[in-house]
Design a protein around this motif. Structure first.
Motif, short mmCIF file in Angstrom:
data_model
loop_
_atom_site.label_atom_id
_atom_site.label_comp_id
_atom_site.label_asym_id
_atom_site.label_seq_id
_atom_site.Cartn_x
_atom_site.Cartn_y
_atom_site.Cartn_z
N GLU A 1 0.70 -1.38 0.05
CA GLU A 1 0.00 -0.08 0.08
C GLU A 1 0.70 1.19 0.04
O GLU A 1 0.53 2.28 -0.81
CB GLU A 1 -1.06 -0.08 1.07
CG GLU A 1 -2.00 1.27 1.18
CD GLU A 1 -3.16 1.10 2.23
OE1 GLU A 1 -4.18 1.05 1.69
OE2 GLU A 1 -2.75 0.50 3.27
N PRO A 2 1.79 1.53 0.88
CA PRO A 2 2.77 2.60 0.74
C PRO A 2 3.31 2.76 -0.80
O PRO A 2 3.50 3.85 -1.25
CB PRO A 2 3.82 2.35 1.65
CG PRO A 2 3.20 1.46 2.86
CD PRO A 2 2.45 0.58 1.90
N ALA A 3 3.70 1.72 -1.14
CA ALA A 3 4.45 1.89 -2.61
C ALA A 3 3.40 2.34 -3.69
O ALA A 3 3.73 3.17 -4.46
CB ALA A 3 5.22 0.52 -2.98
N LEU A 4 2.15 1.75 -3.39
CA LEU A 4 1.17 2.21 -4.47
C LEU A 4 0.55 3.42 -4.28
O LEU A 4 0.51 4.21 -5.28
CB LEU A 4 0.02 1.18 -4.12
CG LEU A 4 -1.25 1.48 -4.95
CD1 LEU A 4 -1.04 1.50 -6.41
CD2 LEU A 4 -2.46 0.44 -4.69
N ASN A 5 0.67 3.98 -3.09
CA ASN A 5 0.09 5.27 -2.87
C ASN A 5 1.31 6.25 -3.21
O ASN A 5 1.16 7.30 -4.01
CB ASN A 5 -0.05 5.59 -1.44
CG ASN A 5 -1.33 4.94 -0.81
OD1 ASN A 5 -2.28 4.69 -1.62
ND2 ASN A 5 -1.38 4.59 0.54
N ALA A 6 2.42 6.10 -3.37
CA ALA A 6 3.58 6.79 -3.66
C ALA A 6 3.50 7.02 -5.02
O ALA A 6 3.79 8.00 -5.71
CB ALA A 6 4.85 6.30 -3.12
N GLU A 7 3.25 5.93 -5.88
CA GLU A 7 3.28 5.80 -7.24
C GLU A 7 2.03 6.50 -7.78
O GLU A 7 2.07 7.27 -8.71
CB GLU A 7 2.95 4.44 -7.70
CG GLU A 7 2.97 4.24 -9.39
CD GLU A 7 4.28 4.89 -10.12
OE1 GLU A 7 4.25 4.57 -11.27
OE2 GLU A 7 5.10 5.28 -9.50
N LEU A 8 0.74 6.60 -7.05
CA LEU A 8 -0.37 7.33 -7.33
C LEU A 8 0.09 8.71 -7.23
O LEU A 8 -0.36 9.63 -8.10
CB LEU A 8 -1.43 7.04 -6.44
CG LEU A 8 -2.21 5.63 -6.80
CD1 LEU A 8 -3.03 4.97 -5.80
CD2 LEU A 8 -2.91 5.60 -8.14
N GLU A 9 0.71 9.35 -6.18
CA GLU A 9 1.26 10.53 -5.95
C GLU A 9 2.01 11.04 -7.25
O GLU A 9 1.89 12.04 -7.81
CB GLU A 9 2.06 10.75 -4.78
CG GLU A 9 0.82 10.61 -3.50
CD GLU A 9 -0.18 11.79 -3.26
OE1 GLU A 9 -0.13 12.60 -4.04
OE2 GLU A 9 -1.13 11.71 -2.48
#
Length: 419
Positions: A391-399
């Motif tokens: 989840e943190p990696a996905l959120n970073a990619e979305l940002e």
């Protein structure tokens, strides 16, 4: 047959100390690969085994990616961003999208052709796709009766282009008494149907995309450099080179995978595969869990690990072939944009998330440009995915994606009026 030109000769020898010395695979005393090894080989062939550029992305980076892939499938659906731009973003991170337009429509290092589907291909591939143009129907779709009644219309259109330069369908007239719209045809209008036919046959090529994304066409010989326009190759030579490009882009693949890359029939690809095996460019191997033979490219690399963290376009060559996607990743992917909303399982415009060497989640995304937001309408994690890690990696990619698209915020959760 080796192609000249920087786009068709990318600098692929970028092995890092984390790579197994994959010329090694040709030397080890075994003829089989685990599925995990095949997956890492495939990801390396597609460029996901290396970090994104740390600084400014320039034309050299785009050339290297396109050279590695061999083509970009065009898709202008703009729910998030047109897919061909995202294929580059997935490998390079944020970049100026105008760079791709510059390569294609100003420097003319790329040309639109029927490759996988409608595609941007290095202009060096023009002669290799001659058989596709030769096989294109002579009569425009839905214009059979029109052609008989107006036999001079094609010459009129070509005359207008010769006189005025690149023209789009909207710039062209129709004969007196003829309905401009073509009912029940995705071409939309009579001029567009004719232009698309002339394009498919190679008489015309795409000179530019207008702000509306409409294509303006000109005579092919004006747009394709003479060394490529005038070069002819046999069908067998062309198909062998297309299979070679597909094999390099896949790393390891079945015959069906290799054929599908440029939409060849398997029966057409198989003799070319045999020739590439005989020349030593391919090696027949067995892959754990795959039915039948697989073919390993001699320049493929096997990294010890892949540390990717990126969203994948529905039209990315990594996941073009759904059976291959399921074989490599155990990931059953279906693009549901054309499925009625109440019948969708995952969402309208769903992007897989590549984390490490696995597809671990799928995100239903929408760019809400009017309000400056990237909407993650729903996120579905794959069985076995460690959500606390992913989840943190996905959120970073979305940002990162939101910033690339000029959007100010990422909003999670469905909004019925926008889904």
């Amino acid at each position: 047959m080796a192609l000249a030109g920087q786009l068709c000769r990318p600098e692929l020898a970028l092995a890092t100390p984390a790579d197994l010395p994959l010329a090694t695979i040709g030397r080890v005393p075994r003829d089989s690969l685990s599925n995990a090894e095949a997956r890492r080989i495939a990801l390396a062939a597609q460029g996901f085994d290396r970090p994104r550029p740390g600084g400014r992305v320039d034309l050299r980076h785009l050339r290297a990616v396109i050279g590695r892939l061999g083509l970009l499938q065009l898709d202008f659906v703009n729910v998030v961003v047109p897919a061909h731009y995202q294929v580059l973003f997935s490998r390079l991170g944020p970049y100026e999208m105008s760079l791709l337009d510059r390569l294609a429509y100003h420097r003319r290092e790329l040309t639109e052709q029927w490759g996988h589907e409608a595609s941007l291909v290095p202009v060096e591939l023009w002669p290799l796709l001659g058989h596709r143009r030769e096989d294109h129907p002579l009569r425009p779709y839905r214009l059979d009766g029109f052609v008989e009644k107006h036999p001079g219309y094609a010459d009129l259109v070509l005359g207008e282009i010769d006189r005025r330069g690149p023209l789009a369908a909207e710039d062209l007239p129709v004969p007196d008494g003829v309905e401009r719209r073509l009912k029940g045809s995705w071409y939309g209008t009579v001029p567009r149907a004719l232009l698309e036919n002339l394009f498919g046959r190679g008489v015309l090529a795409v000179a530019e995309r207008r702000p509306s994304m409409a294509r303006a066409f000109d005579r092919s010989e004006r747009l394709v450099p003479p060394e490529h326009y005038g070069r002819t190759v046999t069908r067998d030579e062309a198909q062998r080179e297309l299979v070679r490009i597909a094999a390099r882009a896949h790393g390891v693949a079945t015959a069906a995978d290799l054929a599908d890359y440029f939409r060849l029939r398997v029966g057409e690809a198989q003799p070319r595969i045999a020739e590439l095996i005989e020349s030593g460019e391919l090696r027949e191997v067995a892959v754990e869990g795959w039915r039948g033979s697989a073919y390993l490219h001699r320049d493929a690399r096997l990294p010890r690990r892949v540390d990717a963290a990126t969203l994948i376009s529905p039209f990315d060559p990594l996941i073009w072939t759904r059976r291959r996607t399921e074989r490599l990743f155990g990931f059953n992917y279906r693009f549901e944009i054309f499925i009625p909303r109440d019948q969708r399982r995952w969402g309208c415009y769903v992007l897989p998330f590549l984390y490490g060497d696995r597809l671990v989640a799928r995100v239903d995304l929408k760019a809400d440009r009017a309000n400056g937001r990237l909407l993650a309408l729903a996120t579905h994690y794959e069985p076995g995915a460690d959500r606390a890690e992913v989840e943190p990696a996905l959120n970073a990619e979305l940002e990162t994606m939101a910033a690339w698209l000029g959007l100010e915020a990422v909003i999670h959760g469905s909004e019925p009026s926008l889904s």
